[in-house]
Design a protein around this motif. Structure first.
Motif, PDB file in Angstrom:
ATOM      1  N   SER A  49     104.333 -31.001  66.528  1.00  0.00           N
ATOM      2  CA  SER A  49     105.774 -30.703  66.613  1.00  0.00           C
ATOM      3  C   SER A  49     106.619 -31.722  65.870  1.00  0.00           C
ATOM      4  CB  SER A  49     106.212 -30.663  68.084  1.00  0.00           C
ATOM      5  OG  SER A  49     105.527 -29.653  68.781  1.00  0.00           O
ATOM      6  N   LEU A  50     106.078 -32.926  65.629  1.00  0.00           N
ATOM      7  CA  LEU A  50     106.881 -34.003  65.036  1.00  0.00           C
ATOM      8  C   LEU A  50     105.954 -35.096  64.524  1.00  0.00           C
ATOM      9  CD1 LEU A  50     109.775 -35.336  64.684  1.00  0.00           C
ATOM     10  CD2 LEU A  50     109.394 -36.359  66.933  1.00  0.00           C
ATOM     11  N   VAL A  51     106.400 -35.768  63.443  1.00  0.00           N
ATOM     12  CA  VAL A  51     105.687 -36.942  62.929  1.00  0.00           C
ATOM     13  C   VAL A  51     106.638 -38.125  62.928  1.00  0.00           C
ATOM     14  CG1 VAL A  51     104.520 -37.983  60.951  1.00  0.00           C
ATOM     15  CG2 VAL A  51     104.147 -35.562  61.472  1.00  0.00           C
ATOM     16  N   LEU A  52     106.218 -39.234  63.547  1.00  0.00           N
ATOM     17  CA  LEU A  52     106.915 -40.517  63.444  1.00  0.00           C
ATOM     18  C   LEU A  52     106.137 -41.337  62.431  1.00  0.00           C
ATOM     19  CD1 LEU A  52     107.635 -41.278  67.217  1.00  0.00           C
ATOM     20  CD2 LEU A  52     109.185 -40.304  65.540  1.00  0.00           C
ATOM     21  N   LEU A  53     106.761 -41.705  61.331  1.00  0.00           N
ATOM     22  CA  LEU A  53     106.028 -42.200  60.164  1.00  0.00           C
ATOM     23  C   LEU A  53     106.548 -43.551  59.683  1.00  0.00           C
ATOM     24  CD1 LEU A  53     103.943 -41.538  57.873  1.00  0.00           C
ATOM     25  CD2 LEU A  53     105.821 -40.396  56.677  1.00  0.00           C
ATOM     26  N   ASP A  54     105.634 -44.533  59.605  1.00  0.00           N
ATOM     27  CA  ASP A  54     105.964 -45.832  59.014  1.00  0.00           C
ATOM     28  C   ASP A  54     105.923 -45.709  57.489  1.00  0.00           C
ATOM     29  OD1 ASP A  54     106.529 -48.515  58.745  1.00  0.00           O
ATOM     30  OD2 ASP A  54     104.469 -49.173  59.082  1.00  0.00           O
ATOM     31  N   ILE A  55     106.655 -46.571  56.795  1.00  0.00           N
ATOM     32  CA  ILE A  55     106.685 -46.549  55.336  1.00  0.00           C
ATOM     33  C   ILE A  55     105.597 -47.434  54.748  1.00  0.00           C
ATOM     34  CG2 ILE A  55     108.010 -47.183  53.278  1.00  0.00           C
ATOM     35  CD1 ILE A  55     108.966 -44.635  54.454  1.00  0.00           C
ATOM     36  N   VAL A  56     105.564 -48.699  55.153  1.00  0.00           N
ATOM     37  CA  VAL A  56     104.661 -49.680  54.546  1.00  0.00           C
ATOM     38  C   VAL A  56     103.333 -49.674  55.302  1.00  0.00           C
ATOM     39  CG1 VAL A  56     104.312 -52.079  53.887  1.00  0.00           C
ATOM     40  CG2 VAL A  56     106.629 -51.099  53.884  1.00  0.00           C
ATOM     41  N   PRO A  79     109.034 -31.661  61.431  1.00  0.00           N
ATOM     42  CA  PRO A  79     110.033 -32.676  61.090  1.00  0.00           C
ATOM     43  C   PRO A  79     109.421 -34.077  61.056  1.00  0.00           C
ATOM     44  CG  PRO A  79     110.329 -31.925  63.348  1.00  0.00           C
ATOM     45  CD  PRO A  79     109.284 -31.050  62.744  1.00  0.00           C
ATOM     46  N   VAL A  80     109.982 -34.942  60.214  1.00  0.00           N
ATOM     47  CA  VAL A  80     109.496 -36.313  60.069  1.00  0.00           C
ATOM     48  C   VAL A  80     110.643 -37.283  60.358  1.00  0.00           C
ATOM     49  CG1 VAL A  80     108.552 -38.027  58.479  1.00  0.00           C
ATOM     50  CG2 VAL A  80     107.773 -35.650  58.358  1.00  0.00           C
ATOM     51  N   ILE A  81     110.405 -38.211  61.274  1.00  0.00           N
ATOM     52  CA  ILE A  81     111.340 -39.309  61.530  1.00  0.00           C
ATOM     53  C   ILE A  81     110.693 -40.583  61.011  1.00  0.00           C
ATOM     54  CG2 ILE A  81     112.542 -40.670  63.283  1.00  0.00           C
ATOM     55  CD1 ILE A  81     112.658 -38.219  65.039  1.00  0.00           C
ATOM     56  N   GLU A  97     115.101 -37.707  50.460  1.00  0.00           N
ATOM     57  CA  GLU A  97     114.813 -36.785  49.360  1.00  0.00           C
ATOM     58  C   GLU A  97     113.475 -36.080  49.561  1.00  0.00           C
ATOM     59  OE1 GLU A  97     115.002 -39.134  45.859  1.00  0.00           O
ATOM     60  OE2 GLU A  97     117.200 -39.023  45.683  1.00  0.00           O
ATOM     61  N   LEU A  98     112.519 -36.781  50.182  1.00  0.00           N
ATOM     62  CA  LEU A  98     111.205 -36.207  50.432  1.00  0.00           C
ATOM     63  C   LEU A  98     111.181 -35.328  51.676  1.00  0.00           C
ATOM     64  CD1 LEU A  98     108.933 -39.260  49.519  1.00  0.00           C
ATOM     65  CD2 LEU A  98     109.042 -37.072  48.314  1.00  0.00           C
ATOM     66  N   GLY A  99     112.300 -35.256  52.388  1.00  0.00           N
ATOM     67  CA  GLY A  99     112.374 -34.327  53.506  1.00  0.00           C
ATOM     68  C   GLY A  99     112.458 -34.941  54.877  1.00  0.00           C
ATOM     69  N   ALA A 100     112.652 -36.268  54.980  1.00  0.00           N
ATOM     70  CA  ALA A 100     112.774 -36.892  56.295  1.00  0.00           C
ATOM     71  C   ALA A 100     113.994 -36.342  57.030  1.00  0.00           C
ATOM     72  CB  ALA A 100     112.891 -38.404  56.153  1.00  0.00           C
ATOM     73  N   VAL A 117     114.233 -38.119  69.083  1.00  0.00           N
ATOM     74  CA  VAL A 117     113.071 -37.224  69.133  1.00  0.00           C
ATOM     75  C   VAL A 117     113.458 -35.899  69.780  1.00  0.00           C
ATOM     76  CG1 VAL A 117     110.835 -36.855  70.253  1.00  0.00           C
ATOM     77  CG2 VAL A 117     111.286 -38.990  69.043  1.00  0.00           C
ATOM     78  N   VAL A 118     114.153 -35.961  70.929  1.00  0.00           N
ATOM     79  CA  VAL A 118     114.567 -34.751  71.636  1.00  0.00           C
ATOM     80  C   VAL A 118     115.488 -33.903  70.757  1.00  0.00           C
ATOM     81  CG1 VAL A 118     115.937 -33.876  73.578  1.00  0.00           C
ATOM     82  CG2 VAL A 118     114.253 -35.693  73.940  1.00  0.00           C
ATOM     83  N   ASN A 119     116.484 -34.550  70.131  1.00  0.00           N
ATOM     84  CA  ASN A 119     117.429 -33.811  69.286  1.00  0.00           C
ATOM     85  C   ASN A 119     116.729 -33.120  68.114  1.00  0.00           C
ATOM     86  OD1 ASN A 119     119.552 -34.571  70.905  1.00  0.00           O
ATOM     87  ND2 ASN A 119     120.239 -36.239  69.575  1.00  0.00           N
ATOM     88  N   THR A 120     115.787 -33.828  67.487  1.00  0.00           N
ATOM     89  CA  THR A 120     115.069 -33.248  66.351  1.00  0.00           C
ATOM     90  C   THR A 120     114.231 -32.055  66.776  1.00  0.00           C
ATOM     91  OG1 THR A 120     114.981 -35.393  65.226  1.00  0.00           O
ATOM     92  CG2 THR A 120     113.394 -33.721  64.518  1.00  0.00           C
ATOM     93  N   LEU A 121     113.537 -32.180  67.890  1.00  0.00           N
ATOM     94  CA  LEU A 121     112.714 -31.075  68.372  1.00  0.00           C
ATOM     95  C   LEU A 121     113.563 -29.870  68.753  1.00  0.00           C
ATOM     96  CD1 LEU A 121     110.073 -33.019  70.507  1.00  0.00           C
ATOM     97  CD2 LEU A 121     109.716 -31.909  68.300  1.00  0.00           C
ATOM     98  N   LEU A 122     114.730 -30.123  69.383  1.00  0.00           N
ATOM     99  CA  LEU A 122     115.626 -29.026  69.752  1.00  0.00           C
ATOM    100  C   LEU A 122     116.164 -28.323  68.505  1.00  0.00           C
ATOM    101  CD1 LEU A 122     117.675 -30.531  72.737  1.00  0.00           C
ATOM    102  CD2 LEU A 122     116.066 -28.619  72.823  1.00  0.00           C
ATOM    103  N   LEU A 123     116.522 -29.103  67.485  1.00  0.00           N
ATOM    104  CA  LEU A 123     117.054 -28.546  66.245  1.00  0.00           C
ATOM    105  C   LEU A 123     116.028 -27.618  65.581  1.00  0.00           C
ATOM    106  CD1 LEU A 123     119.295 -28.517  64.065  1.00  0.00           C
ATOM    107  CD2 LEU A 123     118.163 -30.485  63.021  1.00  0.00           C
ATOM    108  N   TYR A 124     114.767 -28.071  65.488  1.00  0.00           N
ATOM    109  CA  TYR A 124     113.737 -27.256  64.857  1.00  0.00           C
ATOM    110  C   TYR A 124     113.400 -26.031  65.699  1.00  0.00           C
ATOM    111  CZ  TYR A 124     112.522 -29.801  60.645  1.00  0.00           C
ATOM    112  OH  TYR A 124     112.544 -30.329  59.382  1.00  0.00           O
TER     113      TYR A 124
END
Length: 670
Positions: A49-56, A79-81, A97-100, A117-124
């Motif tokens: 349902s969601l990805v929490l993603l580090d950059i480095v 969705p990606v946070i 730009e990549l879709g975060a 997290v809750v807001n993003t999941l509700l939006l999708y």
């Protein structure tokens, strides 16, 4: 209630643990680097349902993961946070730009993390509900539209005494022909939406019969000339009925239906009605429906005749007994003949009807939101993968993507090679070169980048290192391209076939598949492949294509028998081989026609004259005479189709002028 699943991707176990504690009411999956994340996404993306993603991160950073998610279409469903201490504007901008969807900076605030997290999941979730509502509405509208068209067309069928399946059969055959046509040529530039529209409009092709006298419609015997003239008026009447829909003249369905109604009895040679159009003056919609209508009429029972068999109907059409049709469409008809027979006998018209309806709905949904097109593209890719892999047995299967640069081996294949399932950056990865030589990988890459959307398949034989030694293998690649206006190479699907013990047998089968069994020359398809490759690799060279036709060949068969006819064909093939260079390409097109492709520097006519005289020599008591049509690439361009059609025109002129001669194509525009 099942918990929503969240993937946390971070190289720090501490960070993963903190986030997992903050989100303890969700089902948590963890990955410690980007490679692991892609592996999890590829297996479980439908449940995430969601990805929490580090950059480095090592091996593959967060940007690389997002590029892979874009490449595979996951980013639109998941969705990606971004979670990172990196908060520079350039990095944040690139992530968006990549879709975060959102950005959370470290150190973490539990309330902020949970709320976002809750807001993003509700939006999708809301977005998915809206998509479902749109799909239902579009499907419902299309069902109503289709029902009305079916009712109207069946009224005509009722008066005409035809089978109630005629409309559905014509729609089904139209779709099969159109799908084959767009695979065969880009001459008509038909989109999926165009195909859907033509298939729907085909149901109205005979609406003009509603004004025709029933006695004529249902007459069991042959029509008199006067009755036939009355019957012919239904084509124009149908178009006139639709032309009276003043408020809907701008609608594409009305325009297409009018074309089909008025011109589905026109013929390619100009001998149809009502306007005597010829060639591509006839809209392709009317051309295809005409062919579908004729096939179904032949194979169906009518008041004036019993049904013909599938084979009889195909032969009658190809022999010109039902009028002249577009040669390309006749080729399409031949190629889909097995499907036509199965569909006709198996009663699958309802399935084609549903497929057509779903395609229209998908097109309309795409106009509204763009989601459905992506989904269809992904489904098509999955279908392509399944079809490709299903055709192979006991083979190592893999997928290579260009961005991010990565090889993903099937679990069985990875075990067989003793390799990792995912090999990142194969161009520089030493792990890959323990399996095959670097030079071989470079050859494979070069072949892949030389592929095209029209010619996507590549084959290469090479030695691979297994745990128990090296073995000969055949690597088969199928390149994958984006559906952008200008297609972009995205990667390939591949399979590795062990040919250690059967290399010579495979070569023998390949030889048989690419050559004519009687003459030993290349067959038409293989010759085309070699010609197109030669023109692509040598665009600055001068090329000529000649089509050669044996004059009076039928008389050789009739007078001396078919065995002698085969002897004549063998002599022609031997002469072609003997009087041309190894670099020239010659093939048997079929029957008594041959093709020759030459590269030349100057004075091509001198070369053609020599070959022509060499071919025109006696075979026993039979004097061989040939007609030749020649086209030059400098006149028509570096296109196989253009060269072939121009040479065919020149051959026609040679035969019309008395045969036994060669003629060069002359551009009529000059």
């Amino acid at each position: 209630m099942e918990k929503e699943k969240i993937l946390i991707v971070d190289d720090s176990e501490m960070n993963r643990s903190i986030l997992a504690d903050m989100l303890d009411d969700y089902d948590i999956v963890e990955a410690e680097n980007g490679v692991q994340a892609i592996s999890i996404l590829s297996k479980e993306y439908s449940t995430l349902s969601l990805v929490l993603l580090d950059i480095v991160m090592p091996q593959l950073d967060g940007f690389g993961v997002m590029e892979a998610m874009n490449q595979n279409g996951w980013i639109d469903d998941i969705p990606v946070i971004i979670i990172s201490a990196v908060n520079g504007s350039a990095e944040v901008e690139r992530a968006y730009e990549l879709g975060a969807t959102d950005f959370i900076a470290r150190p973490f605030d539990g309330l902020i993390v949970h709320r976002r997290v809750v807001n993003t999941l509700l939006l999708y979730a809301k977005q998915k509900r809206l998509i479902r509502i749109i799909e239902e509405q579009v499907n419902e509208n299309e069902r109503h539209n289709d029902l009305m068209i079916d009712i109207l067309s069946r009224i005509v069928e009722f008066r005409n005494g035809e089978s109630g399946e005629h409309i559905q059969q014509v729609r089904m055959l139209t779709e099969l022909l159109l799908n084959q046509l767009v695979q065969k040529t880009d001459r008509y530039l038909l989109t999926a939406s165009d195909i859907s529209l033509i298939c729907t409009a085909s149901a109205l092709h005979d609406i003009g019969k509603i004004v025709t006298d029933e006695k004529i419609l249902n007459k069991p015997g042959r029509l008199t000339p006067e009755e036939f003239e009355i019957m012919k008026k239904h084509a124009q009447a149908g178009a006139e009925i639709l032309s009276k829909l003043k408020a809907h003249q701008a609608e594409p369905i009305v325009k297409t239906a009018m074309e089909i109604c008025r011109w589905h009895h026109e013929r390619y040679d100009g001998k149809g009605y009502p306007d005597g159009l010829s060639g591509d003056e006839i809209p392709i919609s009317a051309q295809v429906v005409a062919l579908a209508d004729v096939y179904d009429a032949l194979t169906s029972k009518r008041v004036y005749k019993p049904p013909y068999t599938h084979k009889q109907a195909i032969n009658m059409i190809l022999n010109g007994e039902c009028g002249a049709f577009n040669p390309i469409l006749l080729e399409c008809l031949t190629q889909i003949a097995p499907q036509l027979q199965n569909a006709k006998e198996g009663g699958t018209t309802n399935e084609f009807h549903k497929l057509n309806l779903n395609r229209i709905s998908s097109e309309k949904l795409d106009e509204d939101g763009g989601v459905s097109k992506r989904t269809l593209r992904l489904l098509d890719k999955e279908r392509m993968k399944n079809s490709f892999f299903a055709s192979m047995t006991q083979a190592i299967q893999f997928e290579y993507t260009i961005s991010p640069s990565m090889i993903k081996l099937s679990p069985w294949g990875a075990k067989k090679l003793g390799a990792d399932e995912i090999i990142m950056n194969p161009d520089t990865n030493e792990k890959l070169f323990t399996i095959l030589d670097r030079d071989m990988w470079n050859q494979l890459s070069k072949l892949l980048y030389s592929s095209t959307p029209d010619k996507p398949e590549i084959k290469l034989d090479c030695l691979l290192r297994y745990e128990n030694g090296t073995r000969w293998n055949r690597i088969v690649l199928r390149s994958m391209w984006s559906d952008d206006d200008i297609p972009k190479l995205e990667g390939c699907l591949g399979t590795v076939i062990d040919i250690h013990d059967s290399h010579s047998k495979i070569e023998e089968l390949a030889e048989k598949a690419s050559h004519d069994p009687l003459t030993g020359l290349l067959n038409r398809a293989s010759a085309r492949d070699q010609i197109e490759l030669k023109m692509t690799n040598n665009p600055e060279s001068n090329f000529a294509l000649a089509i050669i036709d044996l004059d009076f060949f039928k008389s050789a068969n009739d007078s001396y028998g078919h065995g002698f006819g085969d002897k004549v064909l063998l002599q022609i093939s031997q002469k072609l081989t003997g009087c041309t260079r190894a670099t020239d390409i010659s093939c048997r097109l079929g029957g008594d026609e041959f093709l020759l492709f030459l590269e030349y520097k100057t004075d091509i006519e001198k070369t053609i004259n020599r070959i022509f005289n060499e071919l025109c020599s006696p075979c026993g008591q039979f004097d061989i005479s040939v007609s030749m049509g020649i086209a030059l690439a400098q006149d028509v361009g570096l296109s196989y189709d253009a060269l072939f059609h121009a040479a065919d025109d020149a051959l026609y002129n040679a035969k019309r002028a008395g045969r036994g001669q060669y003629v060069f194509y002359s551009n009529p525009k000059e």
